[in-house]
Design a protein around this motif. Structure first.
Motif, PDB file in Angstrom:
ATOM      1  N   PHE A  80       0.756  -0.959   0.085  1.00 22.82           N
ATOM      2  CA  PHE A  80       0.010  -0.066   0.122  1.00 22.82           C
ATOM      3  C   PHE A  80       0.867   0.993  -0.086  1.00 22.82           C
ATOM      4  O   PHE A  80       0.506   2.417  -0.675  1.00 22.82           O
ATOM      5  N   ASP A  81       2.048   1.169   0.766  1.00 24.56           N
ATOM      6  CA  ASP A  81       2.944   2.370   0.642  1.00 24.56           C
ATOM      7  C   ASP A  81       3.565   2.864  -0.493  1.00 24.56           C
ATOM      8  O   ASP A  81       3.457   3.682  -1.101  1.00 24.56           O
ATOM      9  N   LEU A  82       3.958   1.573  -1.364  1.00 28.41           N
ATOM     10  CA  LEU A  82       4.405   1.474  -2.515  1.00 28.41           C
ATOM     11  C   LEU A  82       3.560   2.321  -3.508  1.00 28.41           C
ATOM     12  O   LEU A  82       3.921   3.280  -4.250  1.00 28.41           O
ATOM     13  N   GLY A  83       2.267   1.571  -3.365  1.00 25.35           N
ATOM     14  CA  GLY A  83       1.164   2.131  -4.318  1.00 25.35           C
ATOM     15  C   GLY A  83       0.785   3.657  -4.211  1.00 25.35           C
ATOM     16  O   GLY A  83       0.650   4.184  -5.289  1.00 25.35           O
ATOM     17  N   SER A  84       0.811   3.933  -2.955  1.00 23.51           N
ATOM     18  CA  SER A  84       0.479   5.371  -2.552  1.00 23.51           C
ATOM     19  C   SER A  84       1.461   6.257  -3.301  1.00 23.51           C
ATOM     20  O   SER A  84       1.420   7.416  -3.798  1.00 23.51           O
ATOM     21  N   LYS A  85       2.736   5.995  -2.842  1.00 24.92           N
ATOM     22  CA  LYS A  85       3.967   6.723  -3.353  1.00 24.92           C
ATOM     23  C   LYS A  85       4.252   6.667  -4.832  1.00 24.92           C
ATOM     24  O   LYS A  85       4.485   7.562  -5.556  1.00 24.92           O
ATOM     25  N   ALA A  86       3.740   5.536  -5.602  1.00 27.43           N
ATOM     26  CA  ALA A  86       3.780   5.453  -7.086  1.00 27.43           C
ATOM     27  C   ALA A  86       2.762   6.135  -7.714  1.00 27.43           C
ATOM     28  O   ALA A  86       2.590   6.298  -9.035  1.00 27.43           O
ATOM     29  N   LYS A  87       1.613   6.434  -6.879  1.00 32.87           N
ATOM     30  CA  LYS A  87       0.152   7.007  -7.284  1.00 32.87           C
ATOM     31  C   LYS A  87      -0.478   6.003  -8.418  1.00 32.87           C
ATOM     32  O   LYS A  87      -0.799   6.434  -9.433  1.00 32.87           O
ATOM     33  N   TRP A  88      -0.561   4.769  -7.919  1.00 34.98           N
ATOM     34  CA  TRP A  88      -1.230   3.868  -8.925  1.00 34.98           C
ATOM     35  C   TRP A  88      -2.823   3.984  -8.752  1.00 34.98           C
ATOM     36  O   TRP A  88      -3.305   4.587  -7.626  1.00 34.98           O
ATOM     37  N   PRO A  89      -3.314   3.729  -9.678  1.00 36.88           N
ATOM     38  CA  PRO A  89      -4.945   3.707  -9.705  1.00 36.88           C
ATOM     39  C   PRO A  89      -5.522   2.456  -8.925  1.00 36.88           C
ATOM     40  O   PRO A  89      -4.410   1.681  -8.591  1.00 36.88           O
ATOM     41  N   VAL A  90      -6.593   2.691  -8.366  1.00 41.19           N
ATOM     42  CA  VAL A  90      -7.239   1.685  -7.275  1.00 41.19           C
ATOM     43  C   VAL A  90      -6.964   0.282  -7.932  1.00 41.19           C
ATOM     44  O   VAL A  90      -6.745  -0.734  -6.949  1.00 41.19           O
ATOM     45  N   LYS A  91      -7.560   0.058  -8.925  1.00 37.13           N
ATOM     46  CA  LYS A  91      -7.599  -1.236  -9.648  1.00 37.13           C
ATOM     47  C   LYS A  91      -6.363  -2.034  -9.445  1.00 37.13           C
ATOM     48  O   LYS A  91      -5.977  -3.358  -9.127  1.00 37.13           O
ATOM     49  N   LYS A  92      -5.095  -1.309  -9.744  1.00 36.90           N
ATOM     50  CA  LYS A  92      -3.506  -1.875  -9.823  1.00 36.90           C
ATOM     51  C   LYS A  92      -3.233  -1.910  -8.387  1.00 36.90           C
ATOM     52  O   LYS A  92      -2.739  -3.008  -8.102  1.00 36.90           O
ATOM     53  N   GLN A  93      -3.591  -1.204  -7.446  1.00 39.90           N
ATOM     54  CA  GLN A  93      -3.132  -1.482  -5.978  1.00 39.90           C
ATOM     55  C   GLN A  93      -4.090  -2.608  -5.553  1.00 39.90           C
ATOM     56  O   GLN A  93      -3.332  -3.174  -4.812  1.00 39.90           O
ATOM     57  N   LEU A  94      -5.335  -2.754  -5.910  1.00 40.70           N
ATOM     58  CA  LEU A  94      -5.926  -4.084  -5.430  1.00 40.70           C
ATOM     59  C   LEU A  94      -5.326  -5.281  -5.883  1.00 40.70           C
ATOM     60  O   LEU A  94      -5.184  -6.363  -5.270  1.00 40.70           O
ATOM     61  N   TRP A  95      -5.007  -5.238  -7.319  1.00 38.53           N
ATOM     62  CA  TRP A  95      -4.339  -6.368  -7.833  1.00 38.53           C
ATOM     63  C   TRP A  95      -3.141  -6.588  -6.978  1.00 38.53           C
ATOM     64  O   TRP A  95      -2.489  -7.853  -6.815  1.00 38.53           O
ATOM     65  N   VAL A  96      -2.149  -5.679  -6.819  1.00 35.19           N
ATOM     66  CA  VAL A  96      -0.871  -5.838  -6.072  1.00 35.19           C
ATOM     67  C   VAL A  96      -1.198  -6.620  -4.549  1.00 35.19           C
ATOM     68  O   VAL A  96      -0.747  -7.439  -4.110  1.00 35.19           O
ATOM     69  N   LEU A  97      -2.303  -5.642  -3.945  1.00 32.66           N
ATOM     70  CA  LEU A  97      -2.508  -6.211  -2.453  1.00 32.66           C
ATOM     71  C   LEU A  97      -2.987  -7.658  -2.531  1.00 32.66           C
ATOM     72  O   LEU A  97      -2.823  -8.504  -1.622  1.00 32.66           O
ATOM     73  N   LEU A  98      -3.887  -8.140  -3.704  1.00 33.33           N
ATOM     74  CA  LEU A  98      -4.424  -9.547  -3.579  1.00 33.33           C
ATOM     75  C   LEU A  98      -3.257 -10.548  -3.963  1.00 33.33           C
ATOM     76  O   LEU A  98      -3.602 -11.771  -3.769  1.00 33.33           O
ATOM     77  N   ALA A  99      -2.357 -10.082  -4.868  1.00 30.40           N
ATOM     78  CA  ALA A  99      -1.411 -11.026  -5.207  1.00 30.40           C
ATOM     79  C   ALA A  99      -0.715 -11.845  -4.080  1.00 30.40           C
ATOM     80  O   ALA A  99      -0.193 -13.196  -4.357  1.00 30.40           O
ATOM     81  N   GLY A 100      -0.614 -11.569  -2.883  1.00 28.83           N
ATOM     82  CA  GLY A 100      -0.075 -12.360  -1.439  1.00 28.83           C
ATOM     83  C   GLY A 100      -0.981 -13.484  -1.346  1.00 28.83           C
ATOM     84  O   GLY A 100      -0.890 -13.999  -0.416  1.00 28.83           O
ATOM     85  N   THR A 101      -2.251 -13.517  -1.848  1.00 23.21           N
ATOM     86  CA  THR A 101      -3.161 -14.584  -1.622  1.00 23.21           C
ATOM     87  C   THR A 101      -3.430 -15.620  -2.623  1.00 23.21           C
ATOM     88  O   THR A 101      -4.124 -16.774  -2.525  1.00 23.21           O
ATOM     89  N   ILE A 102      -2.729 -15.481  -3.938  1.00 22.97           N
ATOM     90  CA  ILE A 102      -2.672 -16.521  -4.905  1.00 22.97           C
ATOM     91  C   ILE A 102      -1.394 -17.135  -4.969  1.00 22.97           C
ATOM     92  O   ILE A 102      -0.464 -16.357  -5.285  1.00 22.97           O
TER      93      ILE A 102
END
Length: 112
Positions: free
Chosen positions: A61-83
């Motif tokens: 989340f910290d990386l995504g907020s500093k990189a200014k990602w859109p919400v969909k990209k942020q969610l995909w990165v966050l969910l990657a740890g569950t697959i």
């Protein structure tokens, strides 16, 4: 954005990914192969993965907020740890993308 933000995300992506693959193999051993020690193994790995996934979420989340990602990209990165294995592929893609941006942002070395 500092390179350390990307580095700590990468470390946690690998740790989370390895633990999730180990947990998946442990679950297969426990429920499919009916291995004796698999129950204890899965209990330990699931607790470790759960706590470290929370750390992964914070760093991602910290990386995504500093990189200014859109919400969909942020969610995909966050969910990657569950697959299982997704964290490895997502980490590689994100690293390549952000390393290019970090190189552009880095100041040129000063020649004496």
């Amino acid at each position: 954005m500092k390179k350390s933000v990307l580095t700590r995300y990468r470390v946690m992506a690998y740790v989370t990914g390895v633990l999730l693959v180990a947990l998946t193999l442990g679950m297969i051993g426990k429920y499919v192969l009916d291995l004796g020690g698999a129950a204890d193994f899965t209990q330990v790995v699931s607790i470790a993965h759960g706590w470290l996934y929370v750390v992964y979420l914070i760093f991602a989340f910290d990386l995504g907020s500093k990189a200014k990602w859109p919400v969909k990209k942020q969610l995909w990165v966050l969910l990657a740890g569950t697959i299982p294995t997704a964290a490895f592929f997502v980490e590689r893609r994100i690293s390549h993308e952000l390393e290019g941006k970090l190189a552009e942002e880095a100041p040129a070395p000063v020649k004496a």
